[in-house]
Design a protein around this motif. Structure first.
Motif, PDB file in Angstrom:
ATOM      1  N   UNK A   1       0.846  -1.192   0.000  1.00  9.62           N
ATOM      2  CA  UNK A   1       0.000   0.000   0.000  1.00  9.62           C
ATOM      3  C   UNK A   1       0.888   1.251   0.000  1.00  9.62           C
ATOM      4  N   UNK A   2       0.609   2.217  -0.923  1.00 12.09           N
ATOM      5  CA  UNK A   2       1.447   3.405  -1.043  1.00 12.09           C
ATOM      6  C   UNK A   2       1.302   4.281   0.187  1.00 12.09           C
ATOM      7  N   UNK A   3       2.445   4.864   0.565  1.00 19.28           N
ATOM      8  CA  UNK A   3       2.416   5.764   1.710  1.00 19.28           C
ATOM      9  C   UNK A   3       1.834   7.123   1.320  1.00 19.28           C
ATOM     10  N   UNK A   4       1.077   7.719   2.209  1.00 19.57           N
ATOM     11  CA  UNK A   4       0.503   9.042   1.942  1.00 19.57           C
ATOM     12  C   UNK A   4       1.608  10.090   1.943  1.00 19.57           C
ATOM     13  N   UNK A   5       1.476  11.068   1.042  1.00 20.12           N
ATOM     14  CA  UNK A   5       2.462  12.139   0.965  1.00 20.12           C
ATOM     15  C   UNK A   5       2.492  12.919   2.283  1.00 20.12           C
ATOM     16  N   UNK A   6       3.683  13.332   2.658  1.00 17.97           N
ATOM     17  CA  UNK A   6       3.852  14.104   3.888  1.00 17.97           C
ATOM     18  C   UNK A   6       3.109  15.436   3.742  1.00 17.97           C
ATOM     19  N   UNK A   7       2.365  15.872   4.738  1.00 15.42           N
ATOM     20  CA  UNK A   7       1.617  17.145   4.646  1.00 15.42           C
ATOM     21  C   UNK A   7       2.493  18.322   4.266  1.00 15.42           C
ATOM     22  N   UNK A   9       5.150  18.282   2.434  1.00 11.60           N
ATOM     23  CA  UNK A   9       5.483  18.179   1.010  1.00 11.60           C
ATOM     24  C   UNK A   9       4.308  18.634   0.153  1.00 11.60           C
ATOM     25  N   UNK A  10       3.109  18.275   0.569  1.00  9.78           N
ATOM     26  CA  UNK A  10       1.917  18.737  -0.149  1.00  9.78           C
ATOM     27  C   UNK A  10       1.828  20.262  -0.150  1.00  9.78           C
ATOM     28  N   UNK A  11       2.092  20.839   0.994  1.00  6.35           N
ATOM     29  CA  UNK A  11       2.047  22.300   1.087  1.00  6.35           C
ATOM     30  C   UNK A  11       3.104  22.941   0.196  1.00  6.35           C
ATOM     31  N   UNK A  12       4.285  22.310   0.137  1.00  2.00           N
ATOM     32  CA  UNK A  12       5.355  22.849  -0.701  1.00  2.00           C
ATOM     33  C   UNK A  12       4.952  22.830  -2.169  1.00  2.00           C
ATOM     34  N   UNK A  13       4.414  21.695  -2.621  1.00  2.00           N
ATOM     35  CA  UNK A  13       3.986  21.606  -4.022  1.00  2.00           C
ATOM     36  C   UNK A  13       2.849  22.581  -4.326  1.00  2.00           C
ATOM     37  N   UNK A  14       1.945  22.740  -3.378  1.00  2.00           N
ATOM     38  CA  UNK A  14       0.851  23.690  -3.576  1.00  2.00           C
ATOM     39  C   UNK A  14       1.373  25.119  -3.675  1.00  2.00           C
ATOM     40  N   UNK A  15       2.354  25.465  -2.834  1.00  2.00           N
ATOM     41  CA  UNK A  15       2.936  26.807  -2.879  1.00  2.00           C
ATOM     42  C   UNK A  15       3.663  27.039  -4.196  1.00  2.00           C
ATOM     43  N   UNK A  16       4.400  26.022  -4.667  1.00  2.00           N
ATOM     44  CA  UNK A  16       5.093  26.134  -5.953  1.00  2.00           C
ATOM     45  C   UNK A  16       4.107  26.321  -7.099  1.00  2.00           C
ATOM     46  N   UNK A  17       3.011  25.574  -7.052  1.00  7.17           N
ATOM     47  CA  UNK A  17       1.996  25.684  -8.106  1.00  7.17           C
ATOM     48  C   UNK A  17       1.372  27.077  -8.110  1.00  7.17           C
ATOM     49  N   UNK A  18       1.078  27.597  -6.928  1.00  9.16           N
ATOM     50  CA  UNK A  18       0.507  28.942  -6.845  1.00  9.16           C
ATOM     51  C   UNK A  18       1.500  29.995  -7.345  1.00  9.16           C
ATOM     52  N   UNK A  19       2.781  29.830  -7.005  1.00 10.48           N
ATOM     53  CA  UNK A  19       3.799  30.778  -7.459  1.00 10.48           C
ATOM     54  C   UNK A  19       3.923  30.767  -8.976  1.00 10.48           C
TER      55      UNK A  19
END
Length: 264
Positions: A1-7, A9-19
Motif C-alpha cells: 500500500x502506497x504511503x501518503x504524501x507528507x503534509x 510536502x503537499x504544502x510545498x507543491x501547492x505553494x510552488x503551483x501557486x507561485x
C-alpha cells in the motif's frame, strides 16, 4: 500500500503551483497590456488647431510643426516617450536657423491620430523623411532622436540616406533595457515592440553623435555602451556627467555639441 504524501510536502507543491500560476499571470498581463505600459501619450495631447503641419498616412493624420521653413537643408526630430515635442520648438528654431526643422507627434501623441506601435512609428518616420526629401531636393537631411526617438531615428538611418545622425540617451534595444529593469520577466519573449537600434544601425557608417547623461536612470549605461561598441564606425560621444535622462537639453554643452556637429 502506497504511503501518503507528507503534509509539508503537499504544502510545498501547492505553494510552488501557486507561485507558477502567479508568475504566468503576471507575464500574461504584461504581454496583453504592454503597449499601454510602454507608451505614455496622455500628457502630450492637444487640439489640432495648435499645429501647423500634417502628414496624411491614409489610416491616420499625423500633426506637428515646421520651423524655419524654406531652408535648403532639413532636420527631423523624434522625441522621447511622454515628450510633448512642441516644447522643443524654441530650442530647435534657435539652434538650427539654417535648417527647416520638422517636429511630428507620434501616433496617439499630440494632435496625431491613431495609437502607437513600433512598426507604424517606423513607417511614419520613413514617410516624414520622404516628405522632407521631396521638399528639399538636393538639401541634406539630418536626424535627431531622443530616448525612444533614438530607436526611431536609428531605424530611419538604416533605411534612408541620412546626412548626419544624433542619438540622445540611446539604447541598444528596448528588449535589453526592459530586461535590465525587470530581470524576473522573460522580456525577450514578451515584447512586441523591440526597437533594436543595434541591428538597425549595423549598416550605417555616416557621421554619428551620441549624447549620454551621467545620471541616467532610465537607460542604463551598459545599454548605451553596447550600442556604441556594436557600431560599424566609432561615433563622437558627448558625456554630460550631471545630466539626468530628462534634463539633457538643459545643459549648454549639449546645445554646443549638437549644433557644432550638424554644422561641420
Amino acid at each position: 500500500m502506497a504511503r501518503a504524501a507528507h503534509p509539508a510536502l503537499k504544502l510545498l507543491w501547492a505553494a510552488l503551483a501557486l507561485a507558477l500560476l502567479a508568475y504566468a499571470g503576471a507575464c500574461a498581463l504584461m504581454y496583453s497590456q504592454q503597449r499601454a505600459l510602454m507608451y505614455f501619450p496622455q500628457g502630450t495631447r492637444l487640439d489640432a488647431i495648435h499645429t501647423d503641419f500634417q502628414l496624411d498616412r491614409g489610416d491616420a493624420v499625423l500633426r506637428g510643426w515646421v520651423l524655419n521653413p524654406g531652408r535648403e537643408d532639413a532636420l527631423l526630430y523624434f522625441g522621447g516617450n511622454a515628450e510633448a515635442v512642441e516644447g522643443m520648438r524654441t530650442r530647435l528654431r534657435a539652434w538650427f536657423p539654417d535648417r527647416t526643422v520638422y517636429l511630428l507627434a507620434y501616433r496617439g501623441y499630440g494632435a496625431s491620430d491613431g495609437a502607437p506601435e513600433e512598426a507604424l512609428l517606423f513607417d511614419d518616420a520613413l514617410a516624414l523623411f520622404d516628405h522632407a526629401k521631396a521638399a528639399h531636393g538636393e538639401g541634406r537631411i539630418a536626424v535627431v532622436g531622443r530616448s525612444l526617438g533614438s530607436g526611431v531615428a536609428s531605424y530611419v538611418a538604416g533605411q534612408r540616406p541620412v546626412d548626419r545622425l544624433v542619438l540622445v540617451t540611446p539604447f541598444d534595444s528596448l528588449v535589453a533595457v526592459a530586461q535590465g529593469h525587470y530581470p524576473w520577466l522573460p522580456a525577450h519573449w514578451l515584447l512586441k515592440d523591440r526597437y533594436e537600434s543595434d541591428r538597425h544601425l549595423a549598416g550605417y557608417a555616416g557621421p554619428l553623435l551620441v549624447v549620454r547623461a551621467g545620471r541616467d536612470r532610465v537607460v542604463p549605461p551598459a545599454n548605451t555602451d553596447r550600442l556604441i561598441d556594436g557600431l560599424p564606425k566609432a561615433p563622437q560621444v558627448l558625456v554630460l556627467p550631471e545630466a539626468s535622462h530628462d534634463s539633457v537639453f538643459n545643459d549648454d554643452d549639449a546645445a554646443d555639441a549638437i549644433t557644432r556637429f550638424l554644422r561641420d
